[in-house]
Design a protein around this motif. Structure first.
Motif, short mmCIF file in Angstrom:
data_model
loop_
_atom_site.label_atom_id
_atom_site.label_comp_id
_atom_site.label_asym_id
_atom_site.label_seq_id
_atom_site.Cartn_x
_atom_site.Cartn_y
_atom_site.Cartn_z
N THR A 18 8.97 11.12 -12.79
CA THR A 18 7.65 11.26 -13.01
C THR A 18 7.01 11.16 -11.56
O THR A 18 6.22 11.99 -11.22
N LEU A 19 7.60 10.46 -10.72
CA LEU A 19 7.20 10.20 -9.30
C LEU A 19 7.49 11.45 -8.29
O LEU A 19 6.51 12.11 -7.63
N VAL A 20 8.77 11.97 -8.47
CA VAL A 20 9.05 13.08 -7.61
C VAL A 20 8.08 14.47 -8.13
O VAL A 20 7.72 15.01 -7.25
N GLN A 24 5.52 16.88 -6.32
CA GLN A 24 5.80 18.30 -6.16
C GLN A 24 4.48 19.16 -6.75
O GLN A 24 4.03 20.21 -6.18
N THR A 25 4.01 18.53 -7.75
CA THR A 25 2.64 19.04 -8.44
C THR A 25 1.60 18.94 -7.62
O THR A 25 0.79 19.96 -7.36
N VAL A 44 5.98 6.96 0.54
CA VAL A 44 5.67 5.92 -0.31
C VAL A 44 6.11 6.13 -1.92
O VAL A 44 6.37 5.07 -2.61
N LEU A 45 5.81 7.39 -2.34
CA LEU A 45 6.25 7.71 -3.76
C LEU A 45 7.68 7.31 -4.03
O LEU A 45 8.04 6.69 -5.05
N LEU A 46 8.59 7.71 -3.14
CA LEU A 46 9.93 7.48 -3.26
C LEU A 46 10.31 6.05 -3.10
O LEU A 46 11.20 5.58 -3.63
N LEU A 75 16.91 11.78 -1.65
CA LEU A 75 15.88 12.75 -1.44
C LEU A 75 15.06 12.38 -0.49
O LEU A 75 14.64 13.58 0.31
N GLY A 76 14.66 11.52 -0.15
CA GLY A 76 13.85 11.11 0.92
C GLY A 76 14.59 11.34 2.36
O GLY A 76 13.86 11.93 3.14
#
Length: 411
Positions: A18-20, A24-25, A44-46, A75-76
């Motif tokens: 959801t956060l990743v 991207q979107t 922050v999202l990660l 990923l971060g």
């Protein structure tokens, strides 16, 4: 028990996804000028994903809990760089400290201290690699991270067969999750890149088409003006034809429709056109310049001549006395240069100004040149041209161009 563990890991996967993909979107396609701010949002999202994964772990036993924080961490670090990697590592340590100082905290700290330098050192190779290389490198780093954790956990807490089997299952789950998200992320990046390339190609094609419309229009009007002089002043018409021919040969290249020009060259083209119109209209046409000659920047060609043409043909020469055209090129701010063409002709009513933007493109008139130029400015710089006009007083048409190097919008 096994179903609860599966549900716990699926919940963590759903949180990360959801956060990743929210990032991207909503943020991955934003302008590179906001790259720093977007990087902060991504970090922050990660970090939120890591905290949530650690808040909803899979409880293997009452004392053994596992999560897949490695996914947002990798990923971060790999996509965001060393600052993001350090920030996420600090988030893990601080949140683990809040959960309590136990053997798991020490294992976490040692694992991060040992594995993060390797991950951050590999980040440059990751960034320069292709899709397959990135996925393989992410998998190797995730396995390395998990094995370091298992090794130090065994040293601190002891070696137990059951614990080792659980940890190996965790390694498989974490590695599979890293593969899944890295592959999806790379696929999304490829799609976004292709989309940007298609948008850029479409903009280039449209800009070239708009310029191809202007070039014959300029020639048509220039030659018509020269033709009007052929009977009464053939020598002047001949001189103007030669000047126009020489200029077109040296400065006006039809083959390269996407090239830029200088302010000096653009003004030279305007002066050629004005010489033709002066020969036709004589003292009825006066021209003034308010130009900062020190400006050095590249601009799209044929952005002033259509405005000058409109000012003369539709503003001044519809009156017996003619008038004056003022051509202005001045810095509006440190980052913006304003181009303006002003006349003291008949002006336009509000309804006429509104009609300009809805004129039929198959007909000739004041709106065609302005529409065409405005579309080019919008494609190139994301803004249209502006008109200020009062009936009986005159008209001013202007637009702003950034001093920074040219960059396509959306590209």
């Amino acid at each position: 028990m096994s179903m609860n563990i599966v549900k716990d890991f699926l919940l963590q996967l759903a949180i990360i996804a959801t956060l990743v993909f929210t990032f991207q979107t909503f943020f991955a396609t934003k302008s590179m000028r906001n790259k720093q701010h977007i990087g902060v949002i991504q970090a922050v999202l990660l970090a939120v994903a890591i905290v949530l994964c650690m808040s909803f772990p899979a409880y293997i036993t009452a004392n053994v809990r596992l999560d897949i924080r490695i996914v947002p961490l990798l990923l971060g670090a790999l996509y965001g760089g060393w600052r993001t990697g350090i920030f996420l590592s600090a988030t893990i340590i601080l949140y683990r400290l809040l959960l309590g100082a136990d053997l798991g905290l020490y294992t976490t700290i040692v694992t991060l201290v040992v594995s993060m330098p390797v991950i951050l050192t590999s980040q440059k190779s990751f960034q320069h690699g292709g899709k397959n290389k990135r996925i393989k490198l992410a998998l190797l780093l995730s396995i390395f991270y998990c094995l370091v954790g298992i090794a130090f956990g065994s040293i601190i807490g002891g070696v137990f067969i059951k614990t080792l089997l659980i940890n190996l299952i965790h390694v498989c789950i974490a590695t599979l999750a890293v593969w899944l998200f890295t592959s999806l992320n790379e696929t999304i990046k490829e799609i976004l890149l292709k989309n940007q390339q298609l948008q850029s190609a479409a903009k280039d094609a449209e800009i070239s088409f708009l310029r191809s419309q202007i070039n014959p229009h300029f020639l048509y009007n220039s030659l018509n003006s020269i033709a009007a002089l052929c009977i009464d002043e053939p020598q002047k018409a001949e001189a103007l034809t030669l000047d126009l021919s020489q200029y077109m040969q040296s400065r006006f290249n039809f083959k390269h429709m996407d090239t830029f020009t200088t302010i000096e060259n653009e003004l030279e083209l305007v002066e050629i056109y004005l010489n033709i119109e002066r020969a036709r209209f004589g003292t009825r046409l006066a021209v003034e310049y308010d130009v900062d000659r020190q400006l050095a920047m590249c601009i799209p060609p044929l952005i002033l001549q259509p405005l000058v043409e409109n000012a003369i043909r539709h503003g001044l020469m519809t009156t017996l006395g003619g008038g004056t055209v003022i051509i202005s090129i001045k810095k509006e701010t440190d980052d913006v240069v304003r181009f303006a063409v002003e006349d003291n002709g008949i002006g336009m009513s509000t309804s006429t100004q509104e009609h300009i933007w809805h004129v039929d493109e198959t007909k000739q008139g004041i709106g065609i040149g302005l529409q065409n130029l405005s579309q080019r400015m919008e494609l190139l710089y994301g803004q249209r041209i502006h008109i200020e006009s009062t009936e009986g007083i005159g008209t001013k048409v202007f637009f702003d161009i950034p001093v920074k190097p040219f960059e396509l919008i959306g590209g």
